[in-house]
Design a protein around this motif. Structure first.
Motif, PDB file in Angstrom:
ATOM      1  N   TYR A   1       0.826  -1.216   0.000  1.00 18.28           N
ATOM      2  CA  TYR A   1       0.000   0.000   0.000  1.00 18.28           C
ATOM      3  C   TYR A   1       0.857   1.262   0.000  1.00 18.28           C
ATOM      4  N   ALA A   2       2.022   1.156   0.628  1.00 16.87           N
ATOM      5  CA  ALA A   2       2.847   2.354   0.762  1.00 16.87           C
ATOM      6  C   ALA A   2       3.386   2.836  -0.580  1.00 16.87           C
ATOM      7  N   THR A   3       3.200   2.019  -1.638  1.00 19.44           N
ATOM      8  CA  THR A   3       3.652   2.487  -2.948  1.00 19.44           C
ATOM      9  C   THR A   3       2.479   2.903  -3.825  1.00 19.44           C
ATOM     10  N   GLU A   4       1.291   3.009  -3.243  1.00 24.49           N
ATOM     11  CA  GLU A   4       0.137   3.405  -4.059  1.00 24.49           C
ATOM     12  C   GLU A   4       0.165   4.886  -4.393  1.00 24.49           C
ATOM     13  N   VAL A   5      -0.853   5.322  -5.101  1.00 25.10           N
ATOM     14  CA  VAL A   5      -0.846   6.690  -5.599  1.00 25.10           C
ATOM     15  C   VAL A   5      -1.416   7.676  -4.592  1.00 25.10           C
ATOM     16  N   ASP A   6      -2.504   7.278  -3.945  1.00 24.40           N
ATOM     17  CA  ASP A   6      -3.224   8.223  -3.101  1.00 24.40           C
ATOM     18  C   ASP A   6      -2.413   8.590  -1.854  1.00 24.40           C
ATOM     19  N   VAL A   7      -2.133   9.878  -1.696  1.00 24.86           N
ATOM     20  CA  VAL A   7      -1.222  10.315  -0.637  1.00 24.86           C
ATOM     21  C   VAL A   7      -1.776  10.003   0.763  1.00 24.86           C
ATOM     22  N   ASP A   8      -3.029  10.325   0.988  1.00 24.31           N
ATOM     23  CA  ASP A   8      -3.609  10.075   2.307  1.00 24.31           C
ATOM     24  C   ASP A   8      -3.484   8.607   2.698  1.00 24.31           C
ATOM     25  N   PHE A   9      -3.788   7.774   1.723  1.00 25.20           N
ATOM     26  CA  PHE A   9      -3.776   6.350   1.996  1.00 25.20           C
ATOM     27  C   PHE A   9      -2.353   5.864   2.275  1.00 25.20           C
ATOM     28  N   VAL A  10      -1.411   6.354   1.493  1.00 23.71           N
ATOM     29  CA  VAL A  10      -0.018   5.952   1.682  1.00 23.71           C
ATOM     30  C   VAL A  10       0.445   6.354   3.092  1.00 23.71           C
ATOM     31  N   ARG A  11       0.125   7.586   3.474  1.00 29.41           N
ATOM     32  CA  ARG A  11       0.524   8.043   4.804  1.00 29.41           C
ATOM     33  C   ARG A  11      -0.033   7.127   5.886  1.00 29.41           C
ATOM     34  N   LYS A  12      -1.304   6.808   5.715  1.00 25.06           N
ATOM     35  CA  LYS A  12      -1.915   5.982   6.742  1.00 25.06           C
ATOM     36  C   LYS A  12      -1.283   4.599   6.753  1.00 25.06           C
TER      37      LYS A  12
ATOM     38  N   GLU B   1      11.143  -5.629  14.623  1.00 33.99           N
ATOM     39  CA  GLU B   1      12.348  -5.534  13.821  1.00 33.99           C
ATOM     40  C   GLU B   1      12.012  -5.485  12.327  1.00 33.99           C
ATOM     41  N   ARG B   2      11.098  -6.367  11.930  1.00 37.51           N
ATOM     42  CA  ARG B   2      10.682  -6.384  10.527  1.00 37.51           C
ATOM     43  C   ARG B   2      10.072  -5.045  10.123  1.00 37.51           C
ATOM     44  N   CYS B   3       9.260  -4.509  11.031  1.00 36.65           N
ATOM     45  CA  CYS B   3       8.614  -3.231  10.725  1.00 36.65           C
ATOM     46  C   CYS B   3       9.653  -2.146  10.518  1.00 36.65           C
ATOM     47  N   VAL B   4      10.639  -2.128  11.418  1.00 39.43           N
ATOM     48  CA  VAL B   4      11.649  -1.080  11.312  1.00 39.43           C
ATOM     49  C   VAL B   4      12.388  -1.205   9.986  1.00 39.43           C
ATOM     50  N   SER B   5      12.704  -2.450   9.603  1.00 44.09           N
ATOM     51  CA  SER B   5      13.448  -2.562   8.348  1.00 44.09           C
ATOM     52  C   SER B   5      12.559  -2.192   7.170  1.00 44.09           C
ATOM     53  N   THR B   6      11.271  -2.521   7.260  1.00 50.96           N
ATOM     54  CA  THR B   6      10.356  -2.095   6.199  1.00 50.96           C
ATOM     55  C   THR B   6      10.330  -0.574   6.102  1.00 50.96           C
ATOM     56  N   LEU B   7      10.263   0.066   7.278  1.00 52.74           N
ATOM     57  CA  LEU B   7      10.223   1.527   7.274  1.00 52.74           C
ATOM     58  C   LEU B   7      11.497   2.101   6.663  1.00 52.74           C
ATOM     59  N   LEU B   8      12.615   1.469   6.982  1.00 54.28           N
ATOM     60  CA  LEU B   8      13.872   1.963   6.415  1.00 54.28           C
ATOM     61  C   LEU B   8      13.864   1.832   4.898  1.00 54.28           C
ATOM     62  N   ASP B   9      13.329   0.696   4.418  1.00 61.73           N
ATOM     63  CA  ASP B   9      13.208   0.535   2.966  1.00 61.73           C
ATOM     64  C   ASP B   9      12.416   1.684   2.375  1.00 61.73           C
ATOM     65  N   LEU B  10      11.333   2.023   3.078  1.00 63.87           N
ATOM     66  CA  LEU B  10      10.467   3.080   2.563  1.00 63.87           C
ATOM     67  C   LEU B  10      11.170   4.432   2.569  1.00 63.87           C
ATOM     68  N   ILE B  11      11.990   4.639   3.611  1.00 67.69           N
ATOM     69  CA  ILE B  11      12.725   5.907   3.663  1.00 67.69           C
ATOM     70  C   ILE B  11      13.656   6.005   2.466  1.00 67.69           C
ATOM     71  N   GLN B  12      14.198   4.843   2.057  1.00 66.78           N
ATOM     72  CA  GLN B  12      15.112   4.844   0.908  1.00 66.78           C
ATOM     73  C   GLN B  12      14.419   5.284  -0.366  1.00 66.78           C
ATOM     74  N   THR B  13      13.112   5.137  -0.442  1.00 68.35           N
ATOM     75  CA  THR B  13      12.426   5.559  -1.672  1.00 68.35           C
ATOM     76  C   THR B  13      12.530   7.057  -1.861  1.00 68.35           C
ATOM     77  N   LYS B  14      12.800   7.773  -0.771  1.00 68.95           N
ATOM     78  CA  LYS B  14      12.962   9.228  -0.824  1.00 68.95           C
ATOM     79  C   LYS B  14      11.686   9.957  -1.231  1.00 68.95           C
ATOM     80  N   VAL B  15      10.570   9.254  -1.264  1.00 73.41           N
ATOM     81  CA  VAL B  15       9.324   9.974  -1.536  1.00 73.41           C
ATOM     82  C   VAL B  15       9.034  10.827  -0.310  1.00 73.41           C
ATOM     83  N   ASN B  16       8.909  12.106  -0.528  1.00 73.45           N
ATOM     84  CA  ASN B  16       8.906  13.049   0.574  1.00 73.45           C
ATOM     85  C   ASN B  16       7.938  12.694   1.696  1.00 73.45           C
TER      86      ASN B  16
END
Lengths: 919, 418
Positions: free
Chosen positions: A361-372, A389-404
């Motif tokens: 979901y975090a790679t979808e288009v709708d901004v509100d939904f992605v944030r949630k 631990e898995r969550c943290v690494s997932t979050l780090l992956d997402l940070i790497q996308t650099k989507v603001n």
């Protein structure tokens, strides 16, 4: 040949042409003309000018023409009441037609004509139709009672229609039963206190029988009605549940959800060890899942309710996680709800799946939904420790996308993860710091600053980072400024040597250059702490923080229980009790889940169970938002006689502050004295209940002011007595007072005189003269007065309810003839009736007592052993109120009928009567 | 109960209003328009909108918003269900439900709405009964009415209203007695990148068209009734018989009706009839991307997959696509970025594929969202859950009816992630 031809206009003037056609001799032409009229009406054109011509077409054997005319009548009768009378005869005749369809149609239409004069003629036909041999007519008539009640409630009661309606609950035809229940429920909603739907095991049995045979809509009415019943023991609860369960297989989702409500409520009474309890739990899951395959609007309502059900009984849907997975073309409102439920259902068993989905979901288009979705990943980490631990690494992956926005959300949730699992995932801080520059939202900036401050000792360049933020200090939002202040202080305590300059800079920015009191106060506190006792400062600022709880947004349990009783209603969609949004607090009855009981014990009905409401109190007197507060005040204050349900409530500040520190200062209530009629000064004895406490947001802890009111002794004019107590540590000066615009234009007649400065813990009593020449704005409730008291420290706001009799003027005595004429002239629906209980006075005593408060007795009559006092009074703004007080010697209950052109004052006049008579 | 109804088209015009109690000013719809403006797409307008004095509940169908106004606490599902029923009724009456059709039949619409609700309470919502009260317009009837002056409003009490079987009128007569049942299943599924099933469920319905004389009493039994996880019945079905014997026993309404809808969700039971092989890659440096998808049959029990349609919402960065399909036609709309490919039948010997390149916005970084592929298809003569009707019997009447059962599987929301 379509109806669109009816919309075509001619140049000559449409109305004129229609008129000619309506008066045509040819039946066919007439009908076409009526159709044109209806067509214009549906699109909102005003065709009321044709009223007499259309009504003339009513006398016809042609059923379609008749129906069309009826449609027209319903729409326009209100605007042409006199003309509508012309139709009455035809209605009465139609009500006796041999064809039941026509009888029903006539009674149905008559009820829709919202004209008072017609309702009188409606009573007799309606009475006949309620007892009609044909159930189709009976069921239509049942609804008609509800319509009539909406127009003229008093008439319905007087004519005994309510009892007839109650009898219909035992009708042999299930549709009639269902409609009777529906009508009674609607009537009951406008009379929350009435016991219209008095349910007992016999009537429940009848309802359950009708439930199986009536239409889907009828089933909804009956189920909603059943949900208000409290079974006497678990056996009864179980038997009702057994008979309701088949409704779960209904095609209509509203029936299903209403059935779920009944089951969820009655389940509360069943013992968990019972086999049946387990069976029921299993039966509830499939229908809830099926609701999710319906249309999106239905899904939305279902999901809001499932959200409640999952919180109350997570076991029901714990295996159904997958149905909440989001499809990419779901409407956004469905997506967000599904996500919420996914997190609630997340557990160790399914966390892997959930995380995979959330990442998707975090790679979808709708901004509100992605944030949630990103936020949801953080919540999973907090909820399921094994997955952190898995969550943290997932979050780090997402940070790497650099989507603001993804990065910003991720940082906000990582902060929460740090708080939940301290000293575990700090290795990721470096990655976070890389993204410092891209953060532009206050929440994310604040979170990042918090992280830097909290882990200052591990971040080599923490001082540089924070200094960077400090540059634009004044442009930051408060949230960021506060975090920055705290973070730099933390940094200083951890690395005192290098950061002295920085801390001084931030302290001076916060205390000297800022207008924000919160920031200033916090700045001063840190400053003093640091300058007086750095060790203590360390203990305070770097204290170990309490862990954050697992689920942050659970609904508070008592509210959840109440909401469970409202499954399927608007309350469940908004997750707020009906009292919070139903207009005017009308029809609000607190509901609560039934307690679990053994077979023999009996329980209170849920209606009598709301927490803390003293019996006999009229709940609608206290404004809705002040319920809790009003109760607290009443419990806390003086003698019971002196607490009629008048309470002051704080409007803006809410109850929290009052609970926090204010209760001890609630000594008395605001008290208003009526300008006495003669030279005898009237003192109103004990203070009127209610109170005021410090309505002061105490985030800084600097000072507080408390004001309260004591009994005054003013004479001749309206005055307000205040008692101001300084509970702050600082001297208070420069007092001033201002009233908000109010219903009667009350305003201070002189400035607030507090001569000497008020030192801490000192109390001063002031009597403030008032006049009624201020600007006027209608308040809710009418006698609400919002006041602001200002001094050198701050502005304090409070609101208070004043008794209306302070506004009764001395020339309120009406001439006898005038009284009679006025009484007749005021329409009946403006009459309000009240009971004054427990007043042992006789007529003379009552009369003189009231006279001293400017309520004048004009005439006294004795009718059948009862004393009738006719009285009048006038308010400062010139509104006359006429009263008839019926006193039966030996009976302490009086009946008070009030008539006034402004009926909204009646309730308050009645309270004034109560207050005067009981003092 | 339901106070008023407004019909609003997608450009925001109120083209019909109906009030069942006092008249509510149409200015109340301003709150709706606000919400409509905020929502990016019509589908995203929230179904419940609070206003200071009213609540607006809406459904969006056939490009029309049906907005109900309520004033007191009314179960929202009740209102929404009712609104859907209104739409169904219009569709049933006029064949299609659209703004011009409603405007053309405004008087019938008004009469129907008046019969459906009384004071906000539902009155007659079964289309069988409504049609007895107000006859649907047909060209023939309009002509006849104009000539003879007769009306399209029935003047008899709808007979079914009062009997124990309110859904069926009495005195039904047919020369050919027939009963047809269509078992239609829709698969909702999400398939992940690697082709494994994330979630899959089946929504099934049995739609019936029964034209039988008199008061027939039917029973329908299944070979494998235990398949069904959750069932919702038409009110005519005797629930007790189902509970105890898993047999559907009922006196049918006359004409078309939905006998049963059911739900199968147990993962292992749901066969996935198609697969999609995809290779979509956006290359970081160049402004060209590769796109290739192939559709093939999976578990179809030997039946042909037809009516295959592939749609996909491409990321914003895709400027255009140049693709070659091995069969069927495809379109790409560079404005909405919607790719659709009408495949048709799948021939297992020669799998349909769509290959080519995408031109991407030069200089922009590679799109971070992957397109999801949406699939539509039909399989005749197969109920993918494996549900089979065992037999249909009739009691209560002497004649021998003609019986027929048809199966069909369709894609519901069938999505493949890439």
């Amino acid at each position: 040949m379509t109806d669109s031809k009816y919309f075509t206009t001619t140049k000559k003037g449409e109305i004129f042409e229609l008129k000619a056609e309506l008066n045509s001799d040819k039946k066919e032409k007439k009908k076409e003309a009526v159709k044109k009229v209806i067509a214009s009406m549906t699109v909102g054109k005003d065709v009321s000018a044709l009223f007499p011509d259309v009504v003339n077409c009513m006398q016809t054997d042609n059923l379609e023409l008749k129906k069309l005319v009826y449609l027209y009548l319903m729409n326009y009768a209100k605007s042409q009441p006199d003309m509508a009378i012309m139709a009455v005869n035809t209605f009465v005749k139609d009500c006796e037609d041999p064809n039941p369809l026509i009888r029903a149609l006539a009674v149905r239409t008559m009820g829709c004509i919202r004209v008072d004069k017609i309702t009188e003629y409606l009573c007799e036909p309606l009475r006949k139709c309620l007892k009609d041999e044909d159930p189709y007519v009976r069921k239509t008539a049942a609804v008609c009672v509800a319509k009539l009640h909406d127009i003229n409630a008093q008439l319905v009661e007087d004519q005994g229609f309510l009892d007839t309606l109650k009898d219909l609950i035992s009708d042999s035809n299930p549709m009639v039963v269902a409609n009777a229940v529906a009508a009674l429920s609607e009537i009951a909603e406008s009379h929350p206190s009435s016991n219209l739907l008095d349910l007992n095991p016999q009537s429940i049995n009848k309802l359950l029988t009708a439930l199986n045979e009536c239409t889907e809509w009828g089933q909804i009415f009956i189920l909603d009605c059943l949900a208000n019943y409290t079974p006497k023991d678990d056996r009864e609860a179980q038997s009702i549940c057994e008979r309701v369960t088949p409704r779960l297989s209904h095609a209509n989702s509203a029936v299903v959800l209403s059935a779920v409500k009944v089951l969820m409520k009655f389940m509360e009474m069943l013992s968990k060890d019972l086999d049946y309890y387990g069976t029921l739990l299993k039966k509830l899951a499939p229908p809830l899942v099926t609701l999710l395959s319906a249309e999106p609007e239905l899904q939305y309502v279902a999901l809001r309710n499932i959200n409640l059900i999952v919180q109350k009984r997570p076991e029901i849907l714990k295996h159904e996680m997958k149905v909440f997975f989001v499809k990419y073309n779901d409407p956004i409102y469905v997506k967000l709800e599904k996500l919420d439920i996914m997190i609630r259902l997340a557990s160790q068993a399914n966390i892997a799946q959930v995380l995979a989905e959330l990442k998707e979901y975090a790679t979808e288009v709708d901004v509100d939904f992605v944030r949630k979705a990103v936020r949801a990943i953080g919540r999973c980490a907090i909820k399921v420790e094994q997955s952190a631990e898995r969550c943290v690494s997932t979050l780090l992956d997402l940070i790497q996308t650099k989507v603001n926005y993804v990065v910003q959300e991720a940082i906000v949730v990582i902060k929460d993860i740090f708080r939940k699992y301290p000293n575990k995932y700090e290795s990721v801080i470096a990655t976070l710091c890389e993204n410092l520059d891209s953060l532009d939202e206050p929440e994310a900036r604040a979170a990042m600053i918090w992280i830097v401050g909290e882990y200052a000792e591990r971040i080599d360049n923490a001082d540089e980072l924070l200094e960077g933020f400090l540059e634009g200090f004044h442009d930051e939002s408060t949230q960021v400024q506060l975090q920055l202040l705290t973070a730099i202080v933390k940094l200083f305590l951890k690395k005192p040597t290098e950061t002295q300059e920085l801390v001084q800079q931030v302290l001076s920015l916060a205390t000297q250059d800022s207008d924000n009191p919160d920031l200033r106060d916090r700045g001063y506190i840190y400053w003093r702490l640091l300058s007086t006792d750095p060790v203590a400062a360390k203990e305070v600022v770097l204290a170990e923080k309490p862990l954050i709880s697992e689920e942050t947004d659970l609904i508070e349990p008592t509210l959840l229980d109440e909401l469970i009783c409202y499954i399927g209603t608007l309350a469940s969609v908004y997750h707020k009790p009906p009292s919070a949004f139903v207009e005017g607090g009308r029809g609000v009855v607190h509901k609560s889940l039934p307690p679990r009981t053994a077979s023999s014990e009996s329980t209170e009905s849920p209606e009598t169970a709301p927490a803390g409401a003293p019996p006999g109190e009229q709940p609608d007197v206290i404004p809705a938002q002040g319920d809790l507060l009003g109760d607290l005040l009443n419990l806390d204050l003086g003698p019971p006689v002196s607490s009629p349900p008048l309470a002051t409530t704080s409007v803006q500040m809410g109850a929290v502050d009052l609970l926090g520190g204010g209760l001890d200062s609630l000594i008395g209530g605001p008290n208003f004295v009526a300008p006495p009629a003669a030279t005898v000064p009237a003192s109103l004895g004990a203070p009127i209940g209610g109170g005021l406490s410090d309505l002061f947001d105490l985030t800084s802890g600097v000072g507080t002011l408390s004001g309260s009111y004591v009994a005054p002794k003013a004479v001749g004019s309206i005055s307000m007595d205040l008692q101001l107590t300084n509970k702050a540590l600082q001297v208070m000066t420069d007092f001033a007072i201002q009233f908000n615009r109010n219903s009667f234009g009350l305003a201070p007649a002189a400035p607030l005189q507090v001569h000497a400065p008020l030192s801490p813990n000192q109390t001063v009593e002031i009597s403030l003269p008032l006049n009624t020449v201020g600007s006027v704005m209608k308040m809710e409730p009418l006698n609400n007065l919002q006041v602001a008291v200002k001094n050198n420290i701050d502005v304090f706001y409070f609101s208070t309810l004043y008794p209306l009799h302070i506004l009764f003027v001395e020339d309120g005595k009406m001439d006898r003839q005038m009284f009679l004429a006025t009484w007749k002239d005021i329409p009946n629906e403006n009459e309000a009736q009240f009971q004054i209980r427990d007043c042992p006075l006789n007529a003379e005593a009552v009369s003189s007592k009231l006279q001293s408060s400017n309520i004048f007795t004009i005439a006294k009559r004795n009718v059948e052993g009862q004393d009738m006092l006719y009285q009048s009074l006038k308010l400062t703004n010139g509104i006359w109120v006429l009263a008839e007080l019926r006193i039966q010697p030996g009976n302490p209950s009086f009946t008070l009928s009030l008539k006034c052109r402004a009926p909204e004052v009646s309730q308050h006049v009645y309270q004034a009567y109560e207050t005067i008579l009981k003092n | 109960m339901i106070h008023s109804l407004f019909l609003i088209n997608s450009s925001g015009d109120i083209f019909l209003e109906k009030h069942w109690k006092s008249v509510v000013s149409r200015s109340v719809c301003d709150y709706f328009f606000e919400a409509q403006e905020r929502a990016t797409e019509a589908e995203n307008v929230p179904p419940v909108i609070p206003t200071p004095h009213h609540y607006l509940l809406s459904v969006y169908r056939h490009k029309i918003f049906f907005v109900a106004v309520i004033q007191t606490e009314v179960p929202p599902l009740f209102v929404i269900e009712f609104l859907h029923r209104v739409v169904d009724t219009f569709q049933d009456y006029f064949g299609v439900c659209s703004e011009p059709v409603i405007k053309d039949n405004v008087v019938v619409v008004y009469e129907v709405l008046e019969e459906m609700l009384d004071n906000g309470f539902p009155l007659a919502t079964e289309s069988n009964i409504l049609k007895e009260l107000i006859k649907p317009p047909t060209i023939l009837r309009t002509v006849v009415n104009t000539i003879t002056g007769s009306t399209n409003v029935g003047d008899q009490l709808p007979t079914g209203q009062l009997s124990v079987v309110p859904w069926r009128r009495t005195g039904v007569k047919y020369t050919n007695n027939e009963a047809y049942f269509d078992v239609i299943e829709e698969i909702d599924a999400i398939i992940d990148k690697s082709g494994s099933t994330v979630t899959a469920e089946i929504q099934g319905v049995i739609d019936a068209c029964v034209k039988l004389t008199g008061m027939p009493d039917l029973t329908l039994s299944f070979m494998n009734p235990r398949l069904l996880d959750d069932v919702s019945f038409h009110p005519c079905v005797r629930f007790k018989r189902w509970e105890s014997e898993r047999i559907l026993s009922f006196i049918p309404p006359d004409g078309n009706f939905r006998l049963l809808s059911y739900h199968v969700s147990a993962q292992n039971l749901v066969a996935i009839p198609v697969y999609v092989k995809h290779n979509i890659s956006f290359r970081d440096s160049s402004s060209l991307g590769r796109f290739e998808i192939t559709v093939g049959p999976k578990q179809t029990m030997g039946k042909t997959i037809e009516g295959v349609m592939v749609t996909s919402q491409m990321p914003k960065g895709v400027l255009n696509m140049s693709l070659t399909p091995s069969q069927g036609t495809h379109t790409f709309d560079p404005v909405t970025k919607m790719l659709s490919w009408d495949v048709g039948k799948i021939n297992p010997q020669k799998l349909p594929s769509l290959k080519g390149t995408m031109s991407l916005q030069a200089g922009a970084s590679k799109p971070d969202e992957n397109p999801t592929i949406n699939l539509q298809f039909k399989i005749q003569q197969l109920a993918i859950s494996g549900l089979k009707v065992n037999r249909l019997d009739m009691y209560g009447e002497k004649y021998k009816p003609f019986k027929g059962i048809k199966y069909m599987t369709k894609a519901g929301k069938f999505q493949v992630r890439t």
